[in-house]
Design an enzyme around this catalytic site. Structure first.
Site, PDB file in Angstrom:
ATOM      1  N   GLU A 230       0.889  -1.179   0.000  1.00 34.74           N
ATOM      2  CA  GLU A 230       0.000   0.000   0.000  1.00 34.74           C
ATOM      3  C   GLU A 230       0.915   1.214   0.000  1.00 34.74           C
ATOM      4  OE1 GLU A 230      -3.357   0.140   0.160  1.00 34.74           O
ATOM      5  OE2 GLU A 230      -3.855  -1.965   0.503  1.00 34.74           O
ATOM      6  N   CYS A 264      -2.348   9.214   3.077  1.00 33.12           N
ATOM      7  CA  CYS A 264      -2.105   8.755   1.702  1.00 33.12           C
ATOM      8  C   CYS A 264      -3.222   9.226   0.778  1.00 33.12           C
ATOM      9  CB  CYS A 264      -1.958   7.245   1.671  1.00 33.12           C
ATOM     10  SG  CYS A 264      -3.334   6.395   2.428  1.00 33.12           S
TER      11      CYS A 264
END
Ligand code: NAD
Length: 476
Positions: A230, A264
């Site tokens: 990720e 993010c």
């Protein structure tokens, strides 16, 4: 063995010193965890889930210490409490979802070989290394660790060396549940410790930068172990011609600056239909100028400091590059005080895609705004990035949906931004360099930790070798 000293938060207080776990420490921990994992996997699902429930109680009890540690490391109070609440929510989510997911019907008759019946056995991957970053230290470790444990794996976690304080209270809570302590350990250290954890594990979950993700992916490839990566994002937000300008400005601001942009899924690029552009920039600038920083007290204001002060240098360099190349600054900028660095939300126009702030992840509250003439241009601009984590589209719903479906982004929020931080039960797969491996959200968040073994039963007499013997065929 490296000695780490994490600075006190910018408002004072003591620094935090720890010694990194050496590769030998990592190997010893991995051996202990791997030895305990089969017994953990052999428990009934409800027994494993009871252990997780007991841990939830322990986490609640140690909550104030955990939140204090997170607040000290991240310089933000409300979001630290939200992080703990989010982590408890994740445990509860998997407690509810796991029984059904782990007892899915898994037998039948093969369609391609009708005489063969099959059964699936699900076998946990074994020891999973969870390597996590500093922006949400607790949540981004547990988001992978909890479903891995629920699936029957053991977990060796290596959180970021920049935010280590929460590990002590976390592990105290783990120690209060012996069945869990046997299969869950968290070791502090930097890249060397992370690399050793990766080398000792049967699978890896990595959350972090693209640069490190490439190294982790390459090493996992060499070892041929499953890797769930990720990575970073450069999320675009599109304001369509039929959006409400005031609402769009509010959503854009929150979606970009929350957590000082150190998330993010932060909005880092804004594209606005030309008909709304001037009004949007004016409203966004007014709202951004009203954002307050918690320079004086951690429990005041909208935004905390940069967690890692080096991040401030990077944001500053990107801003300098944009301004040197013709950008117009409407508001905001870096605020440095007593060793800490904050950033008042920055609104920029006159920007273009060759600037550093379009090519690199920013991880700061920076909003470059660009106009577009039509949907096709907006889509092209949004897709002009190597990243593809998430995105947002604001406008009339059917219109927004038609644009969203053409974006290269793992998740697209419509008429909001950053919805992936709230929705954990819907699968999504990243595009481009933003990630590789099955979704950590939705059912695959748990199922990815299980290897499916097929047991294939022949129900008619098995074919003898003679069935495959070549025989001369007579011409017809
Ligand atoms: P980073 O890549 O520098 O470090 C992440 C972790 O990897 C740390 O624990 C670090 O010690 C460890 N590490 C470093 N080198 C290693 C190596 N060679 N082998 C094994 N482990 C190693 O990332 P960061 O600066 O801590 O975090 C910020 C990044 O995380 C941003 O790029 C952000 O976009 C990304 N992020 C992604 C998500 C997501 O869900 N996609 C969520 C949050 C953050």
């Amino acid at each position: 063995m490296t000695n780490f000293l994490v600075a006190a938060n910018p408002r004072g207080g003591a620094g935090y010193r720890f010694q990194a776990a050496s590769p030998t420490d990592v190997l010893a921990a991995a051996e202990r965890l791997r030895a305990a994992q089969p017994d953990w996997a052999a428990l009934r699902v409800d027994e494993r889930l009871s252990a997780l429930e007991a841990w939830c109680e322990a986490l609640r009890a140690t909550g104030p210490e955990l939140v204090a540690a997170l607040t000290e490391d991240t310089g933000r109070a409300l979001l630290s409490q939200a992080e703990l609440d989010g982590a408890l929510g994740r445990i509860e989510h998997w407690r509810r979802q796991s029984p059904a997911l782990l007892s899915q019907p898994s037998q039948g008759v093969s369609a391609t070989a009708p005489s063969v019946r099959y059964e699936h056995r699900c076998d946990p991957l074994g020891l999973v290394a969870v390597i996590s970053p500093w922006n949400f230290p607790l949540l981004l470790m547990l988001v992978d660790a909890v479903p891995a444990l629920a699936a029957g794996c053991a977990v060796l976690a290596k959180p970021s060396e920049h935010t280590p304080r929460f590990v002590e209270p976390l592990m105290a809570s783990v120690r209060s549940v012996p069945a869990l302590e046997a299969v869950f350990q968290c070791l502090l250290g930097g890249p060397e410790t992370g690399a050793a954890a990766l080398d000792a594990a049967d699978a890896v979950c990595f959350t972090g930068s693209v640069a490190t993700g490439r190294k982790v992916g390459a090493r996992a490839g060499e070892r041929l172990i499953p890797a769930f990566l990720e990575l970073g994002g450069k999320d675009p937000l599109i304001v369509l011609a039929d959006a409400d300008v005031a609402q769009a400005a509010d959503i854009t601001l929150r979606g970009s600056v929350i957590a000082t942009g150190q998330a993010c899924q932060s909005i880092e690029r804004v594209y606005v239909h030309r008909s709304l552009y001037d009004a949007f920039v004016a409203k966004l600038t007014a709202a951004a100028s009203a954002v307050t920083l918690n320079t004086e007290r951690v429990d005041r204001g909208h935004l905390g400091p940069f967690i890692d002060p080096r991040q401030a240098d990077l944001v500053e360099a990107q801003l300098e590059d944009a301004l040197a190349n013709g950008a117009t600054l409407h508001c905001g900028g870096l605020v440095r005080r007593d060793g800490g660095a904050w950033c008042a939300p920055v609104v920029l126009t006159g920007v273009h895609h060759t600037m550093r702030l379009y090519r690199e992840e920013t991880f700061g509250p920076v909003l470059p705004v660009m106009p577009f003439a039509n949907d096709g241009e907006a889509i092209d601009l949004a897709n002009d990035s190597e990243f593809g984590l998430s995105a947002a589209v604001l406008g009339e719903q059917a219109h927004a949906l038609s644009v969203a479906a053409r974006l290269r982004a793992g998740a697209v929020s419509l008429n909001d931004a950053g919805l992936t931080s709230q929705v954990s039960d819907v699968e999504k797969d990243s595009y481009g360099v933003s990630g590789v491996g099955r979704s950590r959200m939705g059912p695959s968040g748990l199922l990815r930790f299980l290897r499916r073994q097929a047991l294939l039963v022949q129900t008619v007499p098995a074919a003898p070798l003679d069935a495959f013997k070549e025989v001369e065929r007579q011409p017809a």
